[in-house]
Design an enzyme around this catalytic site. Structure first.
Site, mmCIF file in Angstrom:
data_model
loop_
_atom_site.group_PDB
_atom_site.id
_atom_site.type_symbol
_atom_site.label_atom_id
_atom_site.label_comp_id
_atom_site.label_asym_id
_atom_site.label_seq_id
_atom_site.Cartn_x
_atom_site.Cartn_y
_atom_site.Cartn_z
ATOM 1 C CE LYS A 284 -4.273 1.608 2.172
ATOM 2 N NZ LYS A 284 -5.247 1.382 3.245
ATOM 3 C CD GLU A 370 -19.440 -3.983 8.443
ATOM 4 O OE1 GLU A 370 -18.823 -3.149 7.763
ATOM 5 O OE2 GLU A 370 -19.588 -5.186 8.103
ATOM 6 N NE ARG A 398 -21.752 -4.331 4.398
ATOM 7 C CZ ARG A 398 -20.619 -4.675 3.787
ATOM 8 N NH1 ARG A 398 -19.475 -4.146 4.167
ATOM 9 N NH2 ARG A 398 -20.619 -5.544 2.810
#
Length: 618
Positions: A284, A370, A398
């Site tokens: 990244k 979640e 969610r």
């Protein structure tokens, strides 16, 4: 704002994938290098997601080079990593408008481009969507290929594993690229694994493998032994056993910044049918030292000078609501040893960094999960712990079944600190916190609080923590109106509004942090102003008194009008057979696109001028 393409001579010849595929293979590294520099220049001028895209440059080039996009389907998970994809698919000239009002969408968006095959924003949806497309492609019988690109963080969500389990079971033609940008397996990347990837996708290995399975098909014990032997041998050098068990052919890990290896591997995989996993290791922030060293800080950036690697100095700002929540949580934890804080991968965004460091035994980051976060909180609450779930408004969507089934039905004392409620700005429709009031208000046992300012937010968090039932405090992205939250904690009487200003004819019933705009509008209109504070339980007495004393009630909320706080006011009036004109101000029945919070408030008529204009026009 445009960028001079004379500095990108090779990229200039690859404005769309068909042009890229016309370039000789030995030019791909040069194209990738220029693509990375172009991305750096774009984002430094426009702001936006940064580190993730830097890490997927070579992968994006390889995918569009090997696959016949857009005929072949390419689905990106989340979308932070899709900036290079946008650059290579005809949107190069508009990249400096990304995330701005009227500009490019922040994530893949089908109305914007035929190359964006599926709208994304939240994580872990790619494999399910890709499997649906693969099933459709098989029925079409046109040899259409389907590829999903998913980050390793997104694999922590149950949805991704549900899709993997189904895909392996029904054996459809599907490639899943696991973009792994963590360092934990970096030692597995090198010549050996690149060679292994070529070997495992090559025609020689696969012909032997497939023919061997045919020969052994009538000899189950030997076939089973051979299969287990193959798995154990591969398991010693590659971490792919779990994917093989799910029915996928696992390839990798390979270096995600080696274009040549990826092109060769993907080309081999394109010839193989059935579900396949390609594990690529990327870094990244690749190619920009600051972003490589601190990918979290450089995940999304404001405009900056890339030559000095510094953000421009900013004026001192008011503390964000996230910071206020984090400060309250630390103070509360000192007084309450039974407090436990849970977040699904939102430590930085939700203001939990300090808490995680000071109270590590009371802190749980469950990753992008979640549903698990909410039911984990329910289990803790069932055993006497005071659970606090820090979560964004759109991410709580969610876990809706868990909120109802595991928390509310059992009336468990779980506090939901709902960040990013209302208009969030540049992330657009997938992240606007428009619906939490509506989807929470219909759930029995819920307390729903809407603070007008920072001080009220802190007191409401304390009130919810002490309520001994499910409670939610919703607050927006960014800073408040400038009131000092203080360090104390005061419990607010449940369901009690406060009258801020007495006026004539019109009363504004404010729910939440549009309070500052409501104050300005009330002055212009000489209207009464009531800070309602609670959506549930709602202050019926305050509503009925306001209806008795005024000709018009104006409800104001930073959330969907449909099913929202304003509807709760109307319901009270109907139940008490009270006649009064009511004007509901909030978010309309449509998805709100990207733009700054201030731009969208003005466009929707939710700033002071808009409120005044709508009241006068009523």
């Amino acid at each position: 704002m445009t960028l001079d393409l004379t500095h990108y001579p090779h990229l200039a010849k690859a404005n769309i994938p068909s042009e890229l595929r016309q370039q000789p293979r030995h030019k791909l590294t040069l194209i990738a290098d220029e693509l990375r520099r172009f991305l750096l220049n774009c984002v430094s001028q426009s702001s936006g997601h940064f580190a993730s895209g830097l890490g997927t440059v070579e992968l994006t080039v390889a995918l569009h080079y090997v696959y016949n996009t857009p005929f072949d389907r390419l689905i990106w998970d989340v979308g932070h990593q899709a900036y290079p994809h946008k650059i290579l698919t005809g949107r190069r000239e508009r990249m400096t408008t990304i995330r701005q009002k009227g500009g490019l969408h922040p994530f893949p968006w089908p109305p914007e481009s035929e190359y964006d095959t599926f709208a994304v924003g939240h994580s872990s949806t790619s494999i399910s969507a890709a499997l649906g497309m693969a099933i459709a492609a098989e029925k079409e019988n046109k040899n259409r290929k389907v590829v999903a690109v998913i980050g390793d963080g997104a694999l922590t969500a149950g949805l991704a594993f549900e899709a993997l389990n189904h895909a392996g079971d029904i054996n459809k033609d599907l490639v899943v690229v696991l973009n792994d940008n963590e360092m934990s397996i970096s030692e597995n990347v090198g010549a050996l694994n690149s060679h292994l990837a070529r070997l495992l996708t090559g025609s020689f290995f696969n012909s032997i493998r497939d023919e061997g399975k045919k020969i052994l098909s009538n000899l189950p014990p030997i076939k089973d032994l051979a299969s287990r032997a193959e798995e154990h041998i591969k398991g010693m050098v590659v971490p792919g056993t779990i994917f093989e068990e799910l029915g996928f052919r696992y390839i990798g890990p390979i270096d995600g910044h080696d274009v040549d290896t990826m092109v060769e591997t993907l080309s081999n995989m394109r010839k193989i049918s059935g579900p396949q996993i390609l594990h690529v290791v990327t870094k990244k922030g690749k190619g920009y030292e600051q972003a490589e060293q601190d990918p979290i800080k450089w995940h999304a950036v404001p405009k900056f000078d890339h030559t000095t690697e510094a953000f421009p100095p900013s004026a001192p700002s008011k503390p964000s609501f996230s910071a206020i929540f984090g400060s309250w949580l630390c103070d509360m934890a000192q007084a309450d040893k039974d407090l436990v804080a849970i977040t699904p991968a939102m430590r930085e965004g939700s203001g939990l960094v300090s808490f995680s460091q000071r109270f590590p035994d009371q802190y749980f980051d469950v990753a992008i999960a979640e549903q698990h976060a909410v039911t984990l909180a329910a289990g803790l609450a069932r055993e006497g712990k005071n659970a606090v779930v820090a979560i964004y408004s759109t991410f709580l969507q969610r876990a809706y079944d868990q909120l109802i089934h595991d928390v509310a039905i059992q009336n468990l004392p779980v506090l939901f600190a709902i960040d990013r409620a209302g208009i969030v700005g540049a992330d657009g429709p997938t992240h606007q916190g428009a619906f939490d009031i509506s989807y929470l208000r219909c759930i029995p046992n819920m307390i729903i609080m809407t603070p007008a300012d920072e001080a009220e937010c802190r007191n409401m968090l304390y009130t919810g923590h002490k309520a001994n039932q499910p409670a939610a405090v919703r607050y927006p992205r960014g800073a408040g109106i400038g009131t000092k939250p203080g360090i104390g904690m005061e419990e607010i009487p449940l369901g009690k509004a406060r009258v801020i200003r007495k006026g004539e004819k019109t009363a504004i019933l404010n729910f939440g942090t549009l309070f500052g705009e409501a104050e300005k509008a009330a002055e212009v209109l000489n209207a009464s102003l009531i800070d309602m504070r609670f959506v549930k339980p709602i202050d019926e007495h305050a509503i009925l008194e306001a209806a008795k004393e005024h000709d018009l009630l104006v409800t104001l909320e930073d959330g969907a009008i449909a099913g929202g706080a304003g509807n709760a006011v109307t319901q009270v009036l109907q139940e008490h057979k009270t006649l009064c004109h009511v004007l509901h101000l909030g978010l309309p029945d449509e998805f709100i696109m990207q733009g700054t919070q201030q731009q969208m408030y003005a466009e929707l008529g939710l700033d002071a001028d808009g409120i005044v204009a709508k009241v006068k026009a009523f």
